[in-house]
Scaffold this active site. Structure first.
Site, PDB file in Angstrom:
ATOM      1  N   ASP A 117       0.796  -1.114   0.008  1.00  0.00           N
ATOM      2  CA  ASP A 117       0.020  -0.031  -0.101  1.00  0.00           C
ATOM      3  C   ASP A 117       1.015   1.418   0.056  1.00  0.00           C
ATOM      4  O   ASP A 117       1.936   1.154   0.529  1.00  0.00           O
ATOM      5  CB  ASP A 117      -0.823   0.072   1.095  1.00  0.00           C
ATOM      6  CG  ASP A 117      -1.864  -1.134   1.064  1.00  0.00           C
ATOM      7  OD1 ASP A 117      -2.493  -1.591   0.051  1.00  0.00           O
ATOM      8  OD2 ASP A 117      -2.276  -1.554   2.263  1.00  0.00           O
TER       9      ASP A 117
ATOM     10  N   ASP B  84      -7.141  -1.220  -4.423  1.00  0.00           N
ATOM     11  CA  ASP B  84      -8.204  -0.996  -3.192  1.00  0.00           C
ATOM     12  C   ASP B  84      -8.994   0.171  -3.996  1.00  0.00           C
ATOM     13  O   ASP B  84     -10.211  -0.118  -3.559  1.00  0.00           O
ATOM     14  CB  ASP B  84      -7.297  -0.382  -1.942  1.00  0.00           C
ATOM     15  CG  ASP B  84      -6.577  -1.534  -1.268  1.00  0.00           C
ATOM     16  OD1 ASP B  84      -6.835  -2.643  -1.475  1.00  0.00           O
ATOM     17  OD2 ASP B  84      -5.831  -1.030  -0.663  1.00  0.00           O
TER      18      ASP B  84
END
Length: 155
Positions: free
Chosen positions: A111, A129
């Site tokens: 991330d 995401d």
């Protein structure tokens, strides 16, 4: 076919951006993009959204395979008749596969988008995401609109 191209584009963009983060940033390193609001922060997540279920990879593998099968089924059944269903499903597919690749290869997801909303630090996320969230929101809007339309037609 266009939906598979969109999914592949999301997967490719996701994997390229993650590769760039892994190759060029140390874990925990943060680059300020918009002061006080948006940063690129190298982070690893061995859980799901918001870091829940850390280390439960077996669960993510099972759920992801089920989601991919369900999306493929619905894409074939409804996608050809409606872009408003096909596009969200393609986004969901691309996002699910993008994060699945990370889990299979590394046992965690890379991330890097880090957003602050005033003093709240929103959980760090990635392209996959984002595609998942946008796809689900678009699908919910489409289904809700269809239900409202159906109720008005019955009245």
């Amino acid at each position: 076919m266009i939906y598979y191209i969109l999914s592949l584009f999301i997967i490719g963009l996701d994997q390229i951006t993650k590769f760039l983060v892994v190759e060029n940033m140390d874990i925990g390193e943060s680059i300020e993009v918009i002061p006080g609001f948006f940063y690129l922060t190298s982070h690893r997540n061995a859980g799901a959204a918001f870091g829940i279920l850390q280390g439960q990879m077996w669960l993510f593998y099972i759920v992801t395979v089920i989601v991919i099968i369900a999306v493929l089924y619905h894409l074939h059944k409804y996608g050809k008749d409606s872009k408003l269903i096909g596009i969200p499903l393609a986004l969901i597919m691309g996002g699910a596969v993008g994060n699945f690749i990370d889990r299979l290869l590394f046992g965690e997801v890379v991330d890097f988008f880090n957003v602050y909303i005033y003093t709240y630090n929103y959980p760090i996320f990635n392209i996959a995401d984002s595609a998942l969230v946008v796809g689900v929101l678009l699908l919910v809007i489409k289904i809700t609109a269809d239900e409202w339309k159906e109720k008005r037609n019955k009245a």
